[in-house]
Design a protein around this motif. Structure first.
Motif, short mmCIF file in Angstrom:
data_model
loop_
_atom_site.label_atom_id
_atom_site.label_comp_id
_atom_site.label_asym_id
_atom_site.label_seq_id
_atom_site.Cartn_x
_atom_site.Cartn_y
_atom_site.Cartn_z
N HIS A 1 -1.47 3.51 3.90
CA HIS A 1 -1.78 2.59 4.99
C HIS A 1 -2.49 1.35 4.48
CE1 HIS A 1 -1.81 6.32 7.82
NE2 HIS A 1 -0.59 5.87 7.60
N SER A 2 -2.28 0.23 5.15
CA SER A 2 -2.92 -1.01 4.76
C SER A 2 -4.21 -1.26 5.53
CB SER A 2 -1.96 -2.19 4.96
OG SER A 2 -1.53 -2.25 6.30
N ASP A 3 -4.43 -0.54 6.63
CA ASP A 3 -5.67 -0.70 7.38
C ASP A 3 -6.05 0.64 8.02
OD1 ASP A 3 -4.74 -0.70 10.39
OD2 ASP A 3 -3.34 -2.00 9.32
N PHE A 4 -7.32 0.77 8.35
CA PHE A 4 -7.82 2.03 8.89
C PHE A 4 -7.39 2.27 10.33
CE2 PHE A 4 -11.05 1.19 5.53
CZ PHE A 4 -10.72 2.27 4.74
N THR B 1 -4.40 2.11 11.41
CA THR B 1 -3.21 2.96 11.30
C THR B 1 -3.60 4.37 10.91
OG1 THR B 1 -1.98 1.00 10.58
CG2 THR B 1 -0.94 3.13 10.25
N ASN C 1 0.81 -1.22 0.00
CA ASN C 1 0.00 0.00 0.00
C ASN C 1 0.84 1.26 0.00
OD1 ASN C 1 -1.52 -2.29 1.47
ND2 ASN C 1 -3.14 -0.90 0.86
#
Length: 394
Positions: free
Chosen positions: A342-345, A347, A256
């Motif tokens: 970012h790979s997830d929310f 973070t 990402n």
């Protein structure tokens, strides 16, 4: 004992569960040959009963040097920052003898607590100690996965109280800092001009070294503040990554992290100005081993700019936090997560800090959406029932 001699070497032969077994002992002594045969039968008996000889367990230092370090060097070969993170953690763990010389399956929580206390005595912050504990936790996990131990290793828990990068610069503070960064560049140029007119240059023939990039700090921090890049990503920007009015990030911690970020007019002007005097592949070159600017390049100029702007010293990462926080007010979370890399929310949520004015505006919109309902009605004022959204539409 079914041993027999072939030439000068003794062999043994027996049947186990209907399977004939014949092997050479490579020994010329019959007594030793019989002992080898007996040992083979014992191993077979243990295997049938599910009993295995205990695997020698390496110490923490042996596991780190023989197994863990080669693994991370091959896996993170193209990620120097990640390699540095793991190597630093291994170095500090090995410098604590109570842990380094202890077999993995003999490490208890008390030894880990002793390591933490030692690092605290050395004056390390909670965040620095947690980074080293993360390396220890990773080593424990891989040791169990690779079968280096036959028991579950203790859980490595992080310390509480770690400081987060929550500082967000206001527009006025950002302007003060960038003006101070420009002043730092002007002072560098002024010092060079004074050196040209000094005694060493005019009378002794010792010419001063011309500054190659006096406004490096101003240009670098402007791009950080406008594009929300990680400092490491900005360090490694090449001219081939700047095209079509955007910065293309082809590298990063995760997939990402590879993304395209449109340039603001201010950032585009800075980059185009630097392109006119570019002499290499890097947008921000420097006299370092890598050829581009690094954290150490700005370690003197950045604190000086903080002093000139009358700001409490902050890390360069603060510009990224500031940029993402400002974007959050106008972007949906999916777009923000993409631009942040970012790979997830979860973070993304750490990088977003709602401002007081934003909270007040959101509360006001919520009240207006409820039909302006207020508390504290007088006796003479009839209480209005809240109107449902569906009824309001009808």
């Amino acid at each position: 004992m079914a041993v027999y001699k072939r030439g000068r070497v003794w062999w043994y032969k027996f049947t186990w569960n209907g399977v004939p077994i014949r092997e050479s002992t490579k020994q010329a002594n019959k007594r030793v040959a019989e002992q080898i045969e007996a040992a083979h039968k014992v191993r077979l008996a243990k295997g049938e009963a599910g009993i295995h000889d205990r695997i020698p367990v390496p110490t923490l230092q042996e596991f780190a040097e023989r197994d863990f370090l080669p693994f991370i060097e091959s896996r993170f070969q193209n990620k120097p920052k990640t390699l540095e993170y793991y190597r630093n953690g291994i170095k500090n763990l090995n410098n604590y003898p109570a842990l380094a010389s202890c077999p993995l399956d003999a490490i208890k929580v008390e030894k880990i607590s002793g390591f933490i206390a030692k690092r605290q005595e050395a004056g390390l912050q909670v965040s620095s100690i947690n980074r080293q504990l993360e390396v220890l936790r990773r080593m424990f996990k891989l040791a169990m996965e690779w079968g280096k131990v036959e028991k579950v290793l203790p859980k490595v828990e992080m310390l509480r109280g770690e400081n987060r990068r929550d500082l967000v610069l206001s527009c006025e503070e950002e302007a003060r800092y960038l003006n101070a960064a420009a002043a730092v560049g002007e002072n560098i140029q002024e010092a060079y001009q004074n050196a040209l007119e000094g005694i060493r240059a005019t009378m002794r023939g010792q010419q001063p070294i011309a500054p190659e990039d006096p406004f490096l700090l101003r240009d670098f921090t402007t791009v950080l503040a406008d594009c929300g890049l990680r400092p490491e990503e900005c360090f490694r920007l090449r001219w081939e990554n700047i095209r079509d009015g955007a910065a293309h990030v082809p590298f990063g911690k995760t997939v990402n992290a590879r993304r395209t970020i449109p340039l603001t007019p201010r950032a585009a002007a800075i980059i185009e100005m630097r392109r006119t005097s570019a002499k290499g592949p890097w947008v921000f070159p420097s006299n370092t081993r890598s050829g581009h600017v690094e954290k150490s390049t700005l370690k003197k100029q950045h604190p000086r700019a903080c002093r000139l702007s009358d700001l409490v010293p902050f890390p360069l990462y603060t510009f990224r936090h500031t940029c993402l926080t400002r974007w959050a007010e106008f972007m949906d979370p999916f777009t923000l997560a993409y631009l942040a890399g970012h790979s997830d929310f979860a973070t993304t949520r750490r990088y977003v800090h709602p401002q007081a004015e934003t909270v007040r505006s959101a509360m006001e919109r919520a009240r207006n959406g409820q039909g302006g309902h207020k508390t504290g009605h007088s006796r003479s004022e009839p209480v209005q029932e809240p109107v449902s959204p569906i009824a309001a539409i009808q």
